[in-house]
Design a protein around this motif. Structure first.
Motif, PDB file in Angstrom:
ATOM      1  N   LEU A  20      -8.457 -21.857 -22.709  1.00 51.41           N
ATOM      2  CA  LEU A  20      -8.933 -20.668 -22.687  1.00 51.41           C
ATOM      3  C   LEU A  20      -8.679 -19.712 -23.568  1.00 51.41           C
ATOM      4  O   LEU A  20      -9.470 -18.971 -24.096  1.00 51.41           O
ATOM      5  N   PHE A  21      -7.620 -19.717 -23.377  1.00 48.51           N
ATOM      6  CA  PHE A  21      -7.006 -18.521 -24.724  1.00 48.51           C
ATOM      7  C   PHE A  21      -6.069 -18.879 -25.195  1.00 48.51           C
ATOM      8  O   PHE A  21      -5.860 -17.589 -25.970  1.00 48.51           O
ATOM      9  N   LYS A  22      -6.277 -20.030 -26.254  1.00 48.44           N
ATOM     10  CA  LYS A  22      -5.465 -20.755 -26.577  1.00 48.44           C
ATOM     11  C   LYS A  22      -5.446 -19.612 -28.140  1.00 48.44           C
ATOM     12  O   LYS A  22      -4.974 -19.530 -28.758  1.00 48.44           O
ATOM     13  N   LYS A  23      -6.696 -19.125 -28.755  1.00 47.87           N
ATOM     14  CA  LYS A  23      -7.172 -18.795 -29.648  1.00 47.87           C
ATOM     15  C   LYS A  23      -6.896 -17.314 -29.881  1.00 47.87           C
ATOM     16  O   LYS A  23      -7.007 -16.417 -30.721  1.00 47.87           O
ATOM     17  N   LEU A  24      -6.656 -16.500 -28.921  1.00 46.72           N
ATOM     18  CA  LEU A  24      -6.195 -15.272 -28.715  1.00 46.72           C
ATOM     19  C   LEU A  24      -4.897 -14.969 -29.836  1.00 46.72           C
ATOM     20  O   LEU A  24      -4.254 -15.425 -29.869  1.00 46.72           O
ATOM     21  N   ASN A  25      -5.268 -13.874 -30.329  1.00 44.81           N
ATOM     22  CA  ASN A  25      -4.107 -13.427 -31.369  1.00 44.81           C
ATOM     23  C   ASN A  25      -3.079 -12.392 -30.829  1.00 44.81           C
ATOM     24  O   ASN A  25      -3.068 -12.836 -29.482  1.00 44.81           O
ATOM     25  N   ASN A  26      -1.902 -12.300 -31.153  1.00 45.60           N
ATOM     26  CA  ASN A  26      -0.918 -11.753 -29.741  1.00 45.60           C
ATOM     27  C   ASN A  26      -1.420 -10.216 -29.307  1.00 45.60           C
ATOM     28  O   ASN A  26      -0.371 -11.047 -28.116  1.00 45.60           O
ATOM     29  N   GLU A  27      -2.567  -9.518 -30.282  1.00 51.28           N
ATOM     30  CA  GLU A  27      -2.157  -8.321 -28.881  1.00 51.28           C
ATOM     31  C   GLU A  27      -3.355  -8.462 -28.386  1.00 51.28           C
ATOM     32  O   GLU A  27      -3.243  -8.055 -26.952  1.00 51.28           O
ATOM     33  N   GLU A  28      -4.517  -9.486 -28.537  1.00 47.52           N
ATOM     34  CA  GLU A  28      -5.517  -9.737 -27.120  1.00 47.52           C
ATOM     35  C   GLU A  28      -5.014 -10.906 -25.838  1.00 47.52           C
ATOM     36  O   GLU A  28      -4.573 -10.055 -24.770  1.00 47.52           O
ATOM     37  N   TYR A  29      -3.798 -11.550 -26.718  1.00 51.19           N
ATOM     38  CA  TYR A  29      -3.021 -11.874 -25.129  1.00 51.19           C
ATOM     39  C   TYR A  29      -2.021 -11.004 -24.834  1.00 51.19           C
ATOM     40  O   TYR A  29      -2.154 -10.562 -23.304  1.00 51.19           O
ATOM     41  N   ALA A  30      -1.708  -9.792 -25.039  1.00 53.96           N
ATOM     42  CA  ALA A  30      -0.790  -8.973 -25.120  1.00 53.96           C
ATOM     43  C   ALA A  30      -1.313  -8.230 -23.611  1.00 53.96           C
ATOM     44  O   ALA A  30      -0.903  -7.614 -22.505  1.00 53.96           O
ATOM     45  N   ARG A  31      -2.698  -7.849 -24.010  1.00 54.31           N
ATOM     46  CA  ARG A  31      -3.419  -7.203 -23.333  1.00 54.31           C
ATOM     47  C   ARG A  31      -3.698  -7.822 -21.920  1.00 54.31           C
ATOM     48  O   ARG A  31      -3.684  -7.008 -20.764  1.00 54.31           O
ATOM     49  N   LEU A  32      -4.291  -8.500 -22.346  1.00 50.55           N
ATOM     50  CA  LEU A  32      -4.650  -9.998 -21.275  1.00 50.55           C
ATOM     51  C   LEU A  32      -3.731 -10.341 -20.152  1.00 50.55           C
ATOM     52  O   LEU A  32      -3.566  -9.656 -19.245  1.00 50.55           O
ATOM     53  N   ASP A  33      -2.336 -10.460 -21.191  1.00 50.53           N
ATOM     54  CA  ASP A  33      -1.119 -10.429 -19.820  1.00 50.53           C
ATOM     55  C   ASP A  33      -0.591  -8.852 -19.494  1.00 50.53           C
ATOM     56  O   ASP A  33      -0.528  -9.062 -17.924  1.00 50.53           O
ATOM     57  N   TYR A  34      -0.943  -7.997 -19.432  1.00 47.37           N
ATOM     58  CA  TYR A  34      -1.357  -6.835 -19.223  1.00 47.37           C
ATOM     59  C   TYR A  34      -1.579  -6.609 -17.958  1.00 47.37           C
ATOM     60  O   TYR A  34      -1.550  -5.830 -16.935  1.00 47.37           O
ATOM     61  N   GLU A  35      -3.156  -6.721 -18.235  1.00 41.55           N
ATOM     62  CA  GLU A  35      -3.740  -6.309 -17.298  1.00 41.55           C
ATOM     63  C   GLU A  35      -4.400  -7.372 -16.246  1.00 41.55           C
ATOM     64  O   GLU A  35      -5.080  -6.782 -14.889  1.00 41.55           O
ATOM     65  N   LYS A  36      -3.975  -8.786 -16.354  1.00 41.59           N
ATOM     66  CA  LYS A  36      -3.700  -9.409 -15.167  1.00 41.59           C
ATOM     67  C   LYS A  36      -3.167  -9.023 -14.501  1.00 41.59           C
ATOM     68  O   LYS A  36      -1.969  -8.729 -14.592  1.00 41.59           O
ATOM     69  N   GLU A  37      -3.678  -9.644 -13.105  1.00 44.16           N
ATOM     70  CA  GLU A  37      -2.319  -9.187 -11.956  1.00 44.16           C
ATOM     71  C   GLU A  37      -1.914 -11.135 -11.249  1.00 44.16           C
ATOM     72  O   GLU A  37      -3.854 -11.313 -10.243  1.00 44.16           O
ATOM     73  N   CYS A  38      -1.771 -11.404 -10.723  1.00 47.24           N
ATOM     74  CA  CYS A  38      -1.813 -12.574 -10.071  1.00 47.24           C
ATOM     75  C   CYS A  38      -1.101 -12.345  -8.718  1.00 47.24           C
ATOM     76  O   CYS A  38       0.261 -12.062  -8.182  1.00 47.24           O
ATOM     77  N   SER A  39      -1.077 -13.137  -7.289  1.00 51.86           N
ATOM     78  CA  SER A  39      -0.596 -13.718  -6.779  1.00 51.86           C
ATOM     79  C   SER A  39      -0.801 -14.796  -5.673  1.00 51.86           C
ATOM     80  O   SER A  39      -1.583 -15.511  -5.954  1.00 51.86           O
ATOM     81  N   LEU A  40      -0.903 -15.030  -4.962  1.00 50.09           N
ATOM     82  CA  LEU A  40      -0.463 -15.870  -3.897  1.00 50.09           C
ATOM     83  C   LEU A  40      -1.326 -16.036  -3.222  1.00 50.09           C
ATOM     84  O   LEU A  40      -1.234 -14.796  -2.300  1.00 50.09           O
ATOM     85  N   TYR A  41      -1.961 -17.457  -3.147  1.00 48.49           N
ATOM     86  CA  TYR A  41      -2.748 -17.501  -1.931  1.00 48.49           C
ATOM     87  C   TYR A  41      -2.851 -18.812  -0.282  1.00 48.49           C
ATOM     88  O   TYR A  41      -2.869 -19.813  -1.319  1.00 48.49           O
ATOM     89  N   LYS A  42      -2.446 -17.889   0.286  1.00 50.10           N
ATOM     90  CA  LYS A  42      -2.336 -19.337   1.723  1.00 50.10           C
ATOM     91  C   LYS A  42      -3.327 -20.173   1.824  1.00 50.10           C
ATOM     92  O   LYS A  42      -4.873 -19.491   1.429  1.00 50.10           O
ATOM     93  N   LYS A  43      -3.183 -21.082   2.237  1.00 47.34           N
ATOM     94  CA  LYS A  43      -4.448 -22.003   2.676  1.00 47.34           C
ATOM     95  C   LYS A  43      -4.805 -21.253   3.676  1.00 47.34           C
ATOM     96  O   LYS A  43      -4.596 -21.135   4.550  1.00 47.34           O
ATOM     97  N   GLY A  44      -6.645 -21.478   3.688  1.00 45.08           N
ATOM     98  CA  GLY A  44      -7.273 -20.784   4.526  1.00 45.08           C
ATOM     99  C   GLY A  44      -7.961 -19.359   3.855  1.00 45.08           C
ATOM    100  O   GLY A  44      -8.881 -19.201   4.247  1.00 45.08           O
ATOM    101  N   THR A  45      -7.052 -18.938   3.496  1.00 45.19           N
ATOM    102  CA  THR A  45      -7.748 -17.769   2.801  1.00 45.19           C
ATOM    103  C   THR A  45      -9.062 -17.559   2.229  1.00 45.19           C
ATOM    104  O   THR A  45      -9.517 -18.420   0.758  1.00 45.19           O
TER     105      THR A  45
END
Lengths: 233, 233
Positions: A20-45
């Motif tokens: 989905l993000f393959k066509k983003l340019n550097n700026e777009e990807y940088a912003r996505l990367d900056y604004e995303k937030e990743c976390s772990l989720y345990k089974k059942g959550t």
DNA sequence: CGAACTGTTGAGAGGCTTCAAGCCTAGTGG
DNA sequence: CCACTAGGCTTGAAGCCTCTCAACAGTTCG
């Protein structure tokens, strides 16, 4: 409530592998990367529930989710699964509606949250991204339509055989031809749209007919052709 | 084979009323207007079939269509209807796949064909158009998901009652409270996902229970609350 | 080690489907 | 103009698939 404490590895926080993000340019990807937030989720959550207001969508970088709707008497109807590379929660987000499905972790998972504003920015900024989003939804719609036809026209027996084959295609088999996704009988019933007891009976019939082998929750696919025949494909 | 001879009125060739095109600027709209092609379609005409290659999508400016998939033994499963203001054939077009549904005219209709290249131009040119497209597909996906849950969990009786209510909402009633859309018993069965005979039996039960009245194909809705109760809504 | 959940099996009931036969309506051709 | 045919509609009977209820075994986990 939503996030589990420990942070995911950098590898699992990386979205550059997403089609989905393959066509983003550097700026777009940088912003996505900056604004995303990743976390772990345990089974059942539960990631989000029917009726929740969503603040963004999620990219799955690890694990498996079931997406379901709650029907009569609280009976779950599993609509689809999501795994690495998929996105979830985008439908209600795009429609600006409250969530109409629930997402639950089946296999320990990592999700990256992308805020609504970021999504909107990407749509405004990059038409190829929009087109790709459109294609993802259209693909899901195709599957939904084909599932409607199946449920409406096929017997429980046919549907169960078909579901086993679909699970095989989506989640592969390990080196012993066993389905890599582990589901309870009830969950299988909630995909097929039937009673738990019916799944149990049919599975043991499939076993007698040498189509599958069972070891608890592990389902070994033995005769694909046979299953296709039963499924009427 | 595809088009009927006579041309539609200018009013029925006008796409400016479509919500989808509201955000186009003059240049974009002019190009759409130039590249579209409108024609009349008589009842019974098949616009496109499963397996066809599509060259564009269609905007409905008049009439009613049924969109269906062909299942086991050629049994139709009606996926949805389309009426004035809707677009059809866009799903397979966006996915670059062969059509996986068939569209048939139920009520004499006018369609405007919009070529794929024009669609692509609009997506490239106007992000608000893309967003609107996205929202349309997401809406349809929501309906499909909710229909899956219904078919999987509800009885035929409940589904038939629900379908009557859905038809009422989509196509309204005339001044005698009669459904404006006229369907054969078989078509009703192909929405609900059941046998024609079951629809017939249930309709006459509904009639006995004073929920509806029947005069041939005309179905008069008498007791909406009662139908909702039967439908388990 | 017990509680809670999951899986299994049996029996009985009933919703729906299928098959078959007949009726009705509308459109066609003589 | 009327008989005729085709397709849609209706009803009945029989039977099967599937669900529900119930009891119990097995598993997992605190």
């Amino acid at each position: 409530m939503r996030k589990n404490s420990s942070l995911p590895s950098t590898e699992e926080s990386d979205l550059s592998g997403f089609q989905l993000f393959k066509k983003l340019n550097n700026e777009e990807y940088a912003r996505l990367d900056y604004e995303k937030e990743c976390s772990l989720y345990k089974k059942g959550t539960i990631v989000y529930k029917e009726g929740n207001r969503l603040t963004g969508f999620f990219c799955v970088t690890r694990g498996i989710f079931k997406i379901y709707k709650t029907g009569i008497d609280g009976k779950e109807q599993i609509i689809r699964f999501a795994k690495k590379g998929n996105i979830i929660a985008y439908r209600s987000l795009v429609s600006r509606e409250l969530a109409c499905t629930t997402a639950k972790v089946i296999d320990d998972a990592v999700l990256c949250h992308v805020p609504y504003q970021t999504l909107l920015y990407l749509i405004r900024s990059n038409w190829q991204f929009s087109l790709h989003m459109l294609q993802i939804v259209c693909q899901e719609l195709r599957e939904a339509n084909s599932y409607i036809t199946d449920i409406a026209q096929k017997s429980v027996r046919e549907r169960l055989a078909e579901v086993l084959l679909i699970l095989k295609n989506n989640f592969d088999l390990d080196n012993q031809n066993t389905l890599k996704i582990s589901l309870t009988r009830e969950e299988l019933a909630n995909i097929v749209g039937t009673a738990t007891e019916s799944v149990i009976r049919l599975l043991s019939e499939f076993k007698q007919d040498k189509l599958i082998e069972l070891q608890g929750r592990r389902i070994k696919i033995i005769d694909i052709r046979g299953l296709q025949k039963v499924a009427n494909i």
